[in-house]
Write a protein that holds these residues in place. Structure first.
Motif, PDB file in Angstrom:
ATOM      1  N   ILE A  39      12.647   8.864   3.273  1.00 49.96           N
ATOM      2  CA  ILE A  39      12.936   7.451   3.463  1.00 49.96           C
ATOM      3  C   ILE A  39      11.933   6.552   2.757  1.00 49.96           C
ATOM      4  CG2 ILE A  39      14.036   7.882   5.679  1.00 49.96           C
ATOM      5  CD1 ILE A  39      11.513   6.723   7.004  1.00 49.96           C
ATOM      6  N   TYR A  40      10.910   7.152   2.167  1.00 45.68           N
ATOM      7  CA  TYR A  40       9.828   6.368   1.596  1.00 45.68           C
ATOM      8  C   TYR A  40       9.931   6.202   0.093  1.00 45.68           C
ATOM      9  CZ  TYR A  40       7.784   7.570   6.111  1.00 45.68           C
ATOM     10  OH  TYR A  40       7.563   7.753   7.459  1.00 45.68           O
ATOM     11  N   ALA A  41       9.633   4.992  -0.343  1.00 49.92           N
ATOM     12  CA  ALA A  41       9.445   4.737  -1.756  1.00 49.92           C
ATOM     13  C   ALA A  41       7.960   4.937  -2.050  1.00 49.92           C
ATOM     14  CB  ALA A  41       9.861   3.317  -2.115  1.00 49.92           C
ATOM     15  N   MET A  42       7.660   5.561  -3.173  1.00 52.59           N
ATOM     16  CA  MET A  42       6.280   5.808  -3.558  1.00 52.59           C
ATOM     17  C   MET A  42       5.911   4.977  -4.768  1.00 52.59           C
ATOM     18  SD  MET A  42       4.914   7.830  -1.406  1.00 52.59           S
ATOM     19  CE  MET A  42       3.407   8.039  -2.374  1.00 52.59           C
ATOM     20  N   GLY A  43       4.651   4.632  -4.836  1.00 52.13           N
ATOM     21  CA  GLY A  43       4.214   3.816  -5.949  1.00 52.13           C
ATOM     22  C   GLY A  43       2.831   4.173  -6.445  1.00 52.13           C
ATOM     23  N   TRP A  44       2.556   3.758  -7.658  1.00 47.69           N
ATOM     24  CA  TRP A  44       1.226   3.817  -8.220  1.00 47.69           C
ATOM     25  C   TRP A  44       0.680   2.406  -8.279  1.00 47.69           C
ATOM     26  CZ3 TRP A  44      -2.036   7.722  -9.247  1.00 47.69           C
ATOM     27  CH2 TRP A  44      -1.510   9.008  -9.300  1.00 47.69           C
ATOM     28  N   TYR A  45      -0.500   2.246  -7.741  1.00 47.50           N
ATOM     29  CA  TYR A  45      -1.202   0.978  -7.748  1.00 47.50           C
ATOM     30  C   TYR A  45      -2.441   1.118  -8.615  1.00 47.50           C
ATOM     31  CZ  TYR A  45       1.388   0.077  -3.355  1.00 47.50           C
ATOM     32  OH  TYR A  45       2.352  -0.093  -2.390  1.00 47.50           O
ATOM     33  N   ARG A  46      -2.964   0.003  -9.037  1.00 46.90           N
ATOM     34  CA  ARG A  46      -4.235   0.037  -9.741  1.00 46.90           C
ATOM     35  C   ARG A  46      -5.065  -1.177  -9.354  1.00 46.90           C
ATOM     36  NH1 ARG A  46      -2.292  -1.110 -16.014  1.00 46.90           N
ATOM     37  NH2 ARG A  46      -1.873  -3.364 -15.792  1.00 46.90           N
ATOM     38  N   GLN A  47      -6.357  -0.993  -9.429  1.00 49.51           N
ATOM     39  CA  GLN A  47      -7.275  -2.074  -9.130  1.00 49.51           C
ATOM     40  C   GLN A  47      -8.399  -2.074 -10.149  1.00 49.51           C
ATOM     41  OE1 GLN A  47      -9.119  -2.073  -5.195  1.00 49.51           O
ATOM     42  NE2 GLN A  47      -9.120  -4.310  -5.242  1.00 49.51           N
ATOM     43  N   ALA A  48      -8.476  -3.144 -10.893  1.00 51.21           N
ATOM     44  CA  ALA A  48      -9.534  -3.325 -11.866  1.00 51.21           C
ATOM     45  C   ALA A  48     -10.658  -4.121 -11.227  1.00 51.21           C
ATOM     46  CB  ALA A  48      -9.006  -4.054 -13.097  1.00 51.21           C
ATOM     47  N   PRO A  49     -11.878  -3.998 -11.756  1.00 50.99           N
ATOM     48  CA  PRO A  49     -13.005  -4.745 -11.194  1.00 50.99           C
ATOM     49  C   PRO A  49     -12.709  -6.243 -11.133  1.00 50.99           C
ATOM     50  CG  PRO A  49     -13.800  -3.099 -12.716  1.00 50.99           C
ATOM     51  CD  PRO A  49     -12.302  -3.129 -12.866  1.00 50.99           C
ATOM     52  N   GLY A  50     -12.935  -6.833  -9.976  1.00 50.69           N
ATOM     53  CA  GLY A  50     -12.721  -8.254  -9.810  1.00 50.69           C
ATOM     54  C   GLY A  50     -11.272  -8.668  -9.675  1.00 50.69           C
ATOM     55  N   LYS A  51     -10.382  -7.699  -9.616  1.00 48.84           N
ATOM     56  CA  LYS A  51      -8.960  -7.998  -9.520  1.00 48.84           C
ATOM     57  C   LYS A  51      -8.372  -7.434  -8.229  1.00 48.84           C
ATOM     58  CE  LYS A  51      -8.862  -9.726 -13.720  1.00 48.84           C
ATOM     59  NZ  LYS A  51      -8.610 -11.165 -13.975  1.00 48.84           N
ATOM     60  N   GLN A  52      -7.257  -7.998  -7.825  1.00 52.93           N
ATOM     61  CA  GLN A  52      -6.546  -7.481  -6.669  1.00 52.93           C
ATOM     62  C   GLN A  52      -5.818  -6.202  -7.041  1.00 52.93           C
ATOM     63  OE1 GLN A  52      -3.959 -10.735  -5.415  1.00 52.93           O
ATOM     64  NE2 GLN A  52      -5.418 -11.265  -3.794  1.00 52.93           N
ATOM     65  N   ARG A  53      -5.616  -5.364  -6.053  1.00 58.55           N
ATOM     66  CA  ARG A  53      -4.837  -4.165  -6.271  1.00 58.55           C
ATOM     67  C   ARG A  53      -3.393  -4.579  -6.538  1.00 58.55           C
ATOM     68  NH1 ARG A  53      -6.629   0.467  -3.414  1.00 58.55           N
ATOM     69  NH2 ARG A  53      -7.115  -0.954  -1.692  1.00 58.55           N
ATOM     70  N   GLU A  54      -2.793  -3.981  -7.539  1.00 60.51           N
ATOM     71  CA  GLU A  54      -1.430  -4.321  -7.888  1.00 60.51           C
ATOM     72  C   GLU A  54      -0.566  -3.080  -8.021  1.00 60.51           C
ATOM     73  OE1 GLU A  54      -0.795  -5.980 -11.794  1.00 60.51           O
ATOM     74  OE2 GLU A  54      -2.385  -4.770 -12.701  1.00 60.51           O
TER      75      GLU A  54
END
Length: 115
Positions: free
Chosen positions: A31-46
């Protein structure tokens, strides 16, 4: 409790490729959607890429055409093929459920794109 372990990061030159893998301790497909997130220095995780339990994929505009998310139910993994990497792709990459507030995060894997 599902735990995620990301791997495959490293240092690559601009234009290079990397394949990230995410191993889950429990079944992540259903039932779950999976994702890849990334977070760069000084930035929000996206969220940069997502795949639903049905196999539908979505990408952030910044990575569309360059990244491909996939899943392997037998191996219980979610992968991210990254091609034509750019310096702005440099970040710590995480996999997780697609959610506005995932309950837990793994350690992530560092991707550095530099000459």
């Amino acid at each position: 409790q599902v735990q995620f372990v990301e791997s495959g990061g490293g240092l690559v030159q601009p234009g290079g490729s990397l394949r990230l893998s995410c191993a889950a301790s429990g079944s992540i497909f259903g039932i779950y959607a999976m994702g890849w997130y990334r977070q760069a220095p000084g930035k929000q995780r996206e969220l940069v890429a997502a795949i639903t339990s049905g196999g539908n994929t979505n990408y952030a505009d910044s990575v569309k055409g360059r990244f491909t998310i996939s899943r392997d139910s037998a191996k219980n993994t979610v992968n991210l093929q990254m091609n034509s990497l750019k310096p702005e792709d440099t970040a710590v990459y995480y996999c997780n459920f697609v959610s506005k507030a995932p309950p837990r995060w793994g350690q992530g894997t560092q991707v550095t794109v530099s000459s």
